[in-house]
Design a protein around this motif. Structure first.
Motif: not given
Length: 320
Positions: A41-51, A53-56, A61-63
């Motif tokens: 959705r972000a076309k790959g242009e997003i950093n880990g912190e924002k990701l 935040s979006q996924l809560r 867990r993200l890693q």
């Protein structure tokens, strides 16, 4: 089972490649699928912190989800991987259910079996958690982990003799070093191992230079010796640093000798000739010529004596 009707919003469309869909379904990991959709959705242009935040989600867990996507070939690792947590104590707490679920995957199950063969023992629950942390949290590929375990086994045998094996705790600590160095593929890991083995070939010569006989160096001594060898010093330089250490400390002080060699290395001095020139005191500057003393009473007296002498010569010539 009755069918389902999917309600699609009209304001935004996201196209998911068929190969990606098949990989995500076969992987069976819901977190990796959610992370993939968020990245798409972000076309790959997003950093880990924002990701996060979006996924809560927490960062761990993200890693794990990103590591799963990388193993599926749906995510490329950056050339300079982010720094992993430094101390191994920051690894996540895996439950028995987590480990059982990991062992259901063919790749991790095969890795576990290969590690047990290499260590000659059955992995305990804490051992398995350490191995899963290397694979899941740090994201080391299974083939790199196998090289890591083999490297630690060979190093332990060289240091302590046949029959000794490293603990999983020791392997885990070395794994964090590899992750910080970016050893994430067979090529870079093999190059690191070969460099270590070449440096280790110099250990008997260096031990002899330091009058330590033919015994094995301790792990701390080995780290010093390998570091000095990799700096590019020849034997004469090592002997010179040893001599200065003995004169100053009356015995071999490893930290003091290391300080000498690191200082030379930082100055780019690696041969005895360079060191003798680099350590030589700066030449003394010649004193500037003193300005002439202004004419005073002594000068006037001298001029009067000279005038009297010249007059005496003229009188003698006229008389003659």
């Amino acid at each position: 089972m009755s069918g389902y009707i999917l309600h699609l919003p009209e304001d935004e469309s996201i196209v998911v490649p068929g190969a990606a869909v098949r990989g995500l379904i076969e992987g069976g990991d819901g977190d990796s699928a959610l992370a993939y959709l968020a990245l798409l959705r972000a076309k790959g242009e997003i950093n880990g912190e924002k990701l996060c935040s979006q996924l809560r989600w927490p960062a761990e867990r993200l890693q794990r989800a990103l590591n799963a996507l990388a193993r599926l070939g749906l995510l490329s690792r950056p050339q300079s991987p982010p720094e992993p947590p430094q101390p191994a104590e920051q690894k996540p707490e895996y439950t028995r259910a987590d480990m059982a679920r990991a062992l259901e995957g063919a790749e991790f199950a095969a890795l576990t079996s290969a590690v047990e063969d290499k260590l000659g023992k059955k992995l305990t629950t804490p051992d398995l958690a350490s191995l899963l942390g290397l694979y899941d949290q740090l994201g080391l590929p299974s083939d790199v982990i196998f090289l890591l375990v083999g490297f630690c086994v060979e190093r332990t045998v060289m240091q302590y003799g046949e029959g000794r094996r490293p603990t999983m705790r020791q392997i885990e600590k070395e794994g964090y070093v590899w992750a910080r160095l970016g050893l994430m593929d067979q090529e870079s890991a093999s190059a690191y191992i070969n460099k270590y083995l070449r440096s280790r070939e110099a250990l008997p010569r260096l031990m002899a230079l330091l009058r330590l006989g033919d015994r094995r160096p301790s792990p701390s001594e080995e780290r010093y010796l390998i570091s000095w060898n990799e700096m590019g010093f020849d034997s004469e330089v090592i002997e010179s640093a040893y001599d200065r250490t003995i004169l100053k400390c009356k015995e071999l002080k490893w930290a003091y000798m290391n300080k000498i060699l690191c200082s030379w290395h930082q100055k780019g001095l690696h041969t005895l000739g360079e060191i003798n020139s680099g350590d030589r005191p700066a030449p003394r500057r010649e004193a500037a010529p003193r300005p002439p003393r202004p004419a005073g009473r002594d000068a006037r007296d001298e001029m009067a004596r000279m005038e009297k002498y010249l007059q005496q010569l003229r009188d003698e010539q006229e008389g003659g």
